[in-house]
Write a protein that holds these residues in place. Structure first.
Motif, PDB file in Angstrom:
ATOM      1  N   MET B 384      32.490  43.916  33.947  1.00 17.25           N
ATOM      2  CA  MET B 384      31.301  44.119  33.116  1.00 17.25           C
ATOM      3  C   MET B 384      31.151  45.608  32.793  1.00 17.25           C
ATOM      4  N   PRO B 385      30.415  45.934  31.728  1.00 23.32           N
ATOM      5  CA  PRO B 385      30.186  47.356  31.452  1.00 23.32           C
ATOM      6  C   PRO B 385      29.462  48.002  32.632  1.00 23.32           C
ATOM      7  N   GLY B 386      29.946  49.149  33.061  1.00 26.37           N
ATOM      8  CA  GLY B 386      29.313  49.863  34.156  1.00 26.37           C
ATOM      9  C   GLY B 386      29.578  49.282  35.529  1.00 26.37           C
ATOM     10  N   GLU B 387      30.446  48.306  35.594  1.00 25.54           N
ATOM     11  CA  GLU B 387      30.693  47.672  36.895  1.00 25.54           C
ATOM     12  C   GLU B 387      31.952  48.253  37.535  1.00 25.54           C
ATOM     13  N   SER B 388      31.937  48.293  38.838  1.00 25.82           N
ATOM     14  CA  SER B 388      33.088  48.789  39.572  1.00 25.82           C
ATOM     15  C   SER B 388      33.733  47.635  40.318  1.00 25.82           C
ATOM     16  N   VAL B 389      34.974  47.334  39.940  1.00 20.85           N
ATOM     17  CA  VAL B 389      35.650  46.165  40.484  1.00 20.85           C
ATOM     18  C   VAL B 389      36.861  46.615  41.279  1.00 20.85           C
ATOM     19  N   GLY B 390      37.033  46.046  42.453  1.00 24.70           N
ATOM     20  CA  GLY B 390      38.180  46.380  43.289  1.00 24.70           C
ATOM     21  C   GLY B 390      39.285  45.354  43.147  1.00 24.70           C
ATOM     22  N   LEU B 391      40.510  45.829  43.211  1.00 23.68           N
ATOM     23  CA  LEU B 391      41.656  44.919  43.195  1.00 23.68           C
ATOM     24  C   LEU B 391      42.472  45.260  44.435  1.00 23.68           C
ATOM     25  N   VAL B 392      42.524  44.319  45.367  1.00 25.66           N
ATOM     26  CA  VAL B 392      43.128  44.592  46.658  1.00 25.66           C
ATOM     27  C   VAL B 392      44.408  43.790  46.802  1.00 25.66           C
ATOM     28  N   GLY B 393      45.434  44.394  47.320  1.00 24.94           N
ATOM     29  CA  GLY B 393      46.670  43.659  47.566  1.00 24.94           C
ATOM     30  C   GLY B 393      47.706  44.568  48.179  1.00 24.94           C
ATOM     31  N   GLU B 394      48.748  43.972  48.770  1.00 27.37           N
ATOM     32  CA  GLU B 394      49.780  44.793  49.400  1.00 27.37           C
ATOM     33  C   GLU B 394      50.839  45.161  48.371  1.00 27.37           C
ATOM     34  N   SER B 395      51.787  45.995  48.774  1.00 24.61           N
ATOM     35  CA  SER B 395      52.817  46.384  47.820  1.00 24.61           C
ATOM     36  C   SER B 395      53.630  45.145  47.453  1.00 24.61           C
ATOM     37  N   GLY B 396      53.935  45.007  46.174  1.00 30.86           N
ATOM     38  CA  GLY B 396      54.652  43.837  45.714  1.00 30.86           C
ATOM     39  C   GLY B 396      53.736  42.715  45.295  1.00 30.86           C
ATOM     40  N   SER B 397      52.411  42.919  45.408  1.00 32.87           N
ATOM     41  CA  SER B 397      51.503  41.841  45.027  1.00 32.87           C
ATOM     42  C   SER B 397      51.287  41.814  43.522  1.00 32.87           C
ATOM     43  N   GLY B 398      51.704  42.834  42.817  1.00 32.52           N
ATOM     44  CA  GLY B 398      51.579  42.849  41.351  1.00 32.52           C
ATOM     45  C   GLY B 398      50.396  43.659  40.867  1.00 32.52           C
ATOM     46  N   LYS B 399      49.714  44.382  41.765  1.00 30.47           N
ATOM     47  CA  LYS B 399      48.509  45.074  41.326  1.00 30.47           C
ATOM     48  C   LYS B 399      48.792  46.230  40.363  1.00 30.47           C
ATOM     49  N   THR B 400      49.883  46.926  40.595  1.00 29.32           N
ATOM     50  CA  THR B 400      50.220  48.010  39.669  1.00 29.32           C
ATOM     51  C   THR B 400      50.677  47.463  38.316  1.00 29.32           C
ATOM     52  N   THR B 401      51.418  46.364  38.330  1.00 31.61           N
ATOM     53  CA  THR B 401      51.854  45.742  37.073  1.00 31.61           C
ATOM     54  C   THR B 401      50.640  45.341  36.239  1.00 31.61           C
ATOM     55  N   LEU B 402      49.648  44.784  36.914  1.00 33.32           N
ATOM     56  CA  LEU B 402      48.432  44.375  36.204  1.00 33.32           C
ATOM     57  C   LEU B 402      47.769  45.584  35.544  1.00 33.32           C
ATOM     58  N   ALA B 403      47.696  46.687  36.299  1.00 35.82           N
ATOM     59  CA  ALA B 403      47.084  47.902  35.752  1.00 35.82           C
ATOM     60  C   ALA B 403      47.871  48.401  34.550  1.00 35.82           C
ATOM     61  N   ARG B 404      49.190  48.361  34.668  1.00 39.65           N
ATOM     62  CA  ARG B 404      50.021  48.856  33.571  1.00 39.65           C
ATOM     63  C   ARG B 404      49.884  47.972  32.336  1.00 39.65           C
ATOM     64  N   CYS B 405      49.690  46.675  32.536  1.00 38.86           N
ATOM     65  CA  CYS B 405      49.460  45.787  31.395  1.00 38.86           C
ATOM     66  C   CYS B 405      48.140  46.144  30.702  1.00 38.86           C
ATOM     67  N   LEU B 406      47.124  46.446  31.527  1.00 39.48           N
ATOM     68  CA  LEU B 406      45.800  46.742  30.967  1.00 39.48           C
ATOM     69  C   LEU B 406      45.829  47.975  30.077  1.00 39.48           C
ATOM     70  N   VAL B 407      46.544  49.015  30.498  1.00 40.85           N
ATOM     71  CA  VAL B 407      46.540  50.240  29.711  1.00 40.85           C
ATOM     72  C   VAL B 407      47.677  50.263  28.691  1.00 40.85           C
ATOM     73  N   GLY B 408      48.382  49.157  28.570  1.00 40.39           N
ATOM     74  CA  GLY B 408      49.388  49.054  27.520  1.00 40.39           C
ATOM     75  C   GLY B 408      50.717  49.685  27.855  1.00 40.39           C
ATOM     76  N   LEU B 409      50.980  49.936  29.139  1.00 47.23           N
ATOM     77  CA  LEU B 409      52.284  50.472  29.513  1.00 47.23           C
ATOM     78  C   LEU B 409      53.313  49.362  29.669  1.00 47.23           C
ATOM     79  N   GLU B 410      52.823  48.128  29.851  1.00 42.79           N
ATOM     80  CA  GLU B 410      53.695  46.957  29.876  1.00 42.79           C
ATOM     81  C   GLU B 410      53.084  45.935  28.937  1.00 42.79           C
ATOM     82  N   THR B 411      53.935  45.102  28.358  1.00 45.40           N
ATOM     83  CA  THR B 411      53.415  44.022  27.524  1.00 45.40           C
ATOM     84  C   THR B 411      53.532  42.718  28.311  1.00 45.40           C
ATOM     85  N   PRO B 412      52.401  42.019  28.482  1.00 47.01           N
ATOM     86  CA  PRO B 412      52.439  40.790  29.281  1.00 47.01           C
ATOM     87  C   PRO B 412      53.334  39.727  28.645  1.00 47.01           C
TER      88      PRO B 412
END
Lengths: 338, 615
Positions: B384-412
């Motif tokens: 939501m606007p102004g909301e702070s959301v956490g994404l928790v996971g261990e290495s290899g869980s895909g959390k960095t890939t998700l971030a990279r998709c969001l900012v357009g560094l990867e195409t889903p």
């Protein structure tokens, strides 16, 4: 080569299911690439006759009198009236059967001329390869362990001098100092018998080795400095392993990987350098034969030696690739991307 | 074990370190340090980066890197270690003192099978001359560290996970049954759940073998829960020494208190974390004063008139604070206060009008032989606007890939991303204007700030460049705008002329945040933004994140493996496991009431201090 796979000592993967077979697959794949490459080379070598200026028949005759009768004999012998590809096919099948044609000088079979000269070149190349790897790795290791000291700098400077002066210049220098001034070594000729031959070939082998040794010194030195600072070397020391064990099983083995990578380059450099060195030291080797054949436009001999050298380069590279996978198991599992 | 009897028969402490001073040429790294390790005892050396803790460990084991020298006396069971020749020392290492290092992936020889690391340690012993006997022993040793799969011994290190490598390394380090193990950050490079397993293993082995342990760590909580005695090292000086329980309950040094307070608690959300101001100085710069003076709230002139030495204040307790007696009352009050803050309950329940909406997102990579590897598999989330959301996971869980998709560094590969009402699934397919808007709306903060700053650009250049990319930027960035950006992240305007290498880790991360803020984003995607920072600095940056959220109405997607960090910053969290979201909900309820087995393991893996466990 394939048979050698399962006997590489205790550290390589051998009995792991899939480990051995993946190596076989790897070698097979490399061989599959090598065969078309060799065919392409043979095609280029064959085309030499036709690329050379003038009529192929008179090229093949060389300096001999070219009356119509002789020309007709040559045309028939080399199937020069057939279409080009058919000629190539017939020539290739001869080559595969071990017939490289007849040399223009002396009318001898090219294969027997090569066989006469091969011994000197093989011994020379083997000696200098041993020197390059032996002394090069040793000096590289010393430089790495004494990194930053005068000794280190002296070794690096020696390497730079070696690579900067061509093998025939180093050869003349060595000849003058150790042959002419000091009389320690003979100044020319291949010598008789194994010991005498080794004695005769020492200077040429050194001249040849010096010109490529810098590569080995530099690679070994850089790799070892890097290895010595690695966590696993510190961890090995922390566990109290003997310095011998750490040197051989950790530092040396790991730093040899880049050396092996460059080994193909080094061996090829040595064989190419042998051509000059054989001429400098008047050694009756393949290099001298090639130079001689080029000067006399002896096309069958040029074809023979070129084919031999090229096949050698290709096979050395194949061997290096196989050794590489044996030394570094990570390659076989596709884990090293860089 | 027969060696236990021999050890018990000896009198006195196993290891005494007296006046150990480490220096790099003429530059001191530590002041003279003293340590005592009893037989079968576990001590912790706690310190932030630059405290000299790792070099201290290496000095004890005689493994200092070239150019670094140590003076003083290290005595192990009556043997003066520092006077031994390398040849003699080698016989001590492994069999009396062994060391375990931080990075499990670089500790093992990449060309050697993992089992051979244990095997090579046994070769000199007459009873293991035969290969079969050694293999049997290797199997037994690996079983001791919890490896029962016999195939592991035959595998190469790169085929093992980090936790597995660390276990193999532990077995190798223990193969000659040392009396003392020095473990240098043995769990720091591992995932939270693996960390807990390795520490548990270390404690079990230490107790079973009646072995002494020196644990080197930056993590106070870990030190308290693992070791009996604590040594607090700061900028090369020992500031406090005492038993874990008493130090934790009643720290005698302002630094220890500061560390305890700045460590984000996992069970409550603090209204504001209590950081220590400034950053860790170099030991050489504080040679003539209390190392902590510049950051201390109780500093007086007396603190700067010379280096205070450790002095006994209590039975078994030492502190280097000269003013300890006069300020102890205040320290105690603050220590108690730290636990009485009331948690703040997060707001918001609506889901319409989300700023970011991700629907059934899938990203597959082509692996070896074109085998697809699924990094994220059907992930849906909203912010939501102004909301702070956490994404928790261990290495290899895909959390960095998700971030990279969001900012357009990867195409889903499949699925939809909607940012600010614009379809942002495939950046290449967007119109230029839309792409520009999205790029400004969503910004990313990376884990290692140093590698995201061009070392050749001054801070001012880096910020000016970013300002030039903001919406409607016509004129080049003015010094005033750069200064106001710097002020936003709590840095003075003079920083504009500085270069990244002259900044501390915390300052670099502030610059990275300022650069992201330059384009007035609506949301920051933060990928482990504080995990590379020292604990005392971590709290500063977390506070900054919270202040910026309030001031700029920013949203965050806060990616981390650290539940305590996410507890402080996120209102809602998603738990990502093997590419799928296994649990989501308000931070409070997910952490205190985890439902998915993985989340439960994650929560249990946090080292609890003694106080929190037994109030």
């Amino acid at each position: 080569m394939l048979g050698a796979a399962p006997s590489t000592g205790s550290t390589a993967i051998t009995d792991r299911p899939g480990g051995g077979s993946s190596l076989v697959v790897f070698v097979m794949r490399r061989l599959a690439v090598t065969i078309p490459l060799l065919l392409m080379i043979s095609f280029g070598v064959f085309a030499l006759v036709h690329i050379a200026p003038g009529d192929p028949a008179s090229s093949l005759l060389g300096a001999r009198a070219s009356d119509p009768a002789t020309l007709a004999v040559v045309r028939a012998r080399y199937h020069l009236d057939d279409p080009f590809l058919v000629q190539y096919g017939k020539w290739l099948s001869q080559v595969i059967r071990g017939d490289l044609g007849v040399s223009i000088q002396g009318n001898r079979a090219v294969t027997s001329t090569i066989a006469d000269r091969l011994g000197v070149t093989i011994i020379l190349s083997l000696m200098s390869t041993t020197l390059v790897l032996g002394i090069g790795i040793l000096l590289g290791a010393v430089a790495a362990f004494r990194c930053g000291t005068r000794l280190d700098r002296a070794i690096v400077i020696f390497g730079v001098f070696g690579i900067s002066s061509p093998a025939f210049v180093t050869g003349i220098f060595l000849l003058y100092v150790f042959g002419v001034l000091l009389h320690w070594f003979p100044v020319f000729g291949p010598g008789e018998g194994i010991l005498d031959r080794a004695w005769h070939l020492t200077l040429p082998a050194f001249a040849l080795a010096t010109s490529v040794m810098a590569i080995v010194i530099k690679i070994t030195r850089a790799a070892m400095i890097e290895e010595l600072a690695r966590d696993y070397v510190t961890f090995a020391r922390a566990r109290g392993l003997s310095s011998r064990r750490i040197f051989f099983a950790y530092v040396l083995r790991n730093s040899l990987i880049p050396v092996v990578t460059a080994a193909g380059l080094i061996v090829v450099g040595i064989v190419a350098g042998a051509i000059y060195v054989e001429v400098t030291f008047s050694l009756p080797g393949l290099g001298a034969l090639t130079i001689d054949a080029i000067q006399k436009r002896d096309i069958p001999t040029i074809q023979g030696t070129t084919l031999l050298f090229s096949a050698f380069v290709v096979l050395v590279n194949l061997a290096v690739d196989v050794i590489y996978t044996l030394v570094d198991p990570r390659i076989r599992f596709g884990r090293v991307e860089s | 074990m027969k060696t236990v009897v021999a050890r018990a028969g000896q009198e006195g402490p196993l290891l005494t370190v007296e006046g150990l001073a480490i220096a790099h040429g003429a530059v001191p790294i530590t002041t003279p340090l003293d340590i005592v390790v009893e037989r079968g005892d576990a001590i912790a050396i706690v310190g932030e980066s630059g405290s000299g803790k790792s070099l201290m460990a290496r000095a004890i084991a005689g493994l200092l890197p070239p150019g670094i020298v140590a003076t003083g006396a290290v005595t192990l069971d009556g043997i003066p270690l520092m006077r031994l020749a390398e040849r003699e020392f080698r016989k001590i290492r492994g069999s009396r003192v062994s060391m375990l290092m931080q990075n499990p992936f670089t500790m093992l020889n990449p060309l050697m099978r993992s089992g051979d690391h244990v095997d090579e340690m046994l070769r000199d012993r007459p009873e293991f001359v035969s290969r079969a006997a050694r293999a049997q022993e290797v199997k037994r040793r690996l079983a001791e560290v919890g490896i029962v799969d016999e195939d592991v011994a035959r595998r190469m290190p790169f085929q093992l996970s980090g936790g597995m490598c660390q276990r193999v390394a532990l077995a190798a380090a223990l193969a000659r049954d040392p009396d003392l193990l020095i473990a240098d950050e043995p769990s720091t490079a591992l995932d939270a759940t693996t960390q807990a397993e390795i520490i548990k293993l270390l404690r079990r082995v230490q107790r079973e073998r009646h072995m002494s342990l020196i644990l080197i760590t930056h993590n106070l909580r870990l030190a308290f829960s693992t070791c009996r005695r604590i040594y607090v090292l700061y900028a090369g000086s020992m500031l406090e020494v005492g038993d874990a329980a008493t130090v934790e309950r009643r720290p005698f040094h302002p630094y220890t208190l500061g560390l305890l307070r700045s460590e984000p608690p996992v069970d409550v959300r603090m209204p504001r974390l209590v950081p220590i101001r400034g950053s860790v100085p170099r030991a050489a710069d504080v040679a003539d004063s209390c190392g902590f003076a510049d950051r201390c709230d109780w500093v007086t002139n007396v603190c700067r008139t010379g280096k205070p030495s450790l002095a006994a204040r209590d039975a078994n307790r030492f502190t280097a604070c000269i003013r300890q007696e006069e300020i102890q009352g205040e320290l105690d009050a603050l220590r108690m206060a730290a636990h009485s803050f009331a948690p703040i309950t997060p707001r918001r329940e609506a889901t319409t009008g989300a700023l970011v909406r991700v629907d059934a997102l899938v990203k597959t990579f082509l692996g070896r032989r074109s085998r697809p590897i699924c990094a994220i598999n059907g992930v849906s989330l909203h912010i939501m606007p102004g909301e702070s959301v956490g994404l928790v996971g261990e290495s290899g869980s895909g959390k960095t890939t998700l971030a990279r998709c969001l900012v357009g560094l990867e195409t889903p590969t499949a699925g939809d991303i909607l940012i600010d009402g614009i379809a942002a699934t495939d950046f290449a397919a967007m119109t230029k204007a839309d792409r520009g808007r999205i790029r400004r709306a969503i910004q990313m903060i990376f884990q290692d700030p140093y590698s995201t700053l061009n070392p050749r650009h001054s801070v001012g250049q880096a910020l000016g460049e970013a300002l030039g990319a903001s919406a409607g930027a016509t004129s080049p960035a003015t010094p005033e705008r750069i200064a106001s950006l710097l002020a936003d992240v709590g840095l003075p305007a003079a920083y504009a002329t500085r270069r990244p290498e002259s900044l501390s880790g915390g300052e670099r991360q502030r610059i990275a945040i300022a650069r992201a803020l330059a384009v007035k984003p609506a949301i920051l995607v933060c990928d482990e933004p504080v995990s590379a920072l020292d604990v005392s600095v971590q709290a500063q940056v977390l506070n900054l994140f919270r202040r910026l959220q309030a001031e700029h109405a920013l949203s965050y997607l806060f990616i981390t493996h650290d539940l305590a960090v996410v507890r402080q910053i996120a209102e809602r969290i998603y738990v990502l496991y093997l590419g799928e979201i296994v649990e989501e909900g308000p931070t409070e309820s997910v952490i205190s009431n985890p439902r998915h087995p993985y989340t439960r393991r994650l929560v249990e893996s946090i080292p609890r201090s003694l106080i929190q466990r037994a109030p």
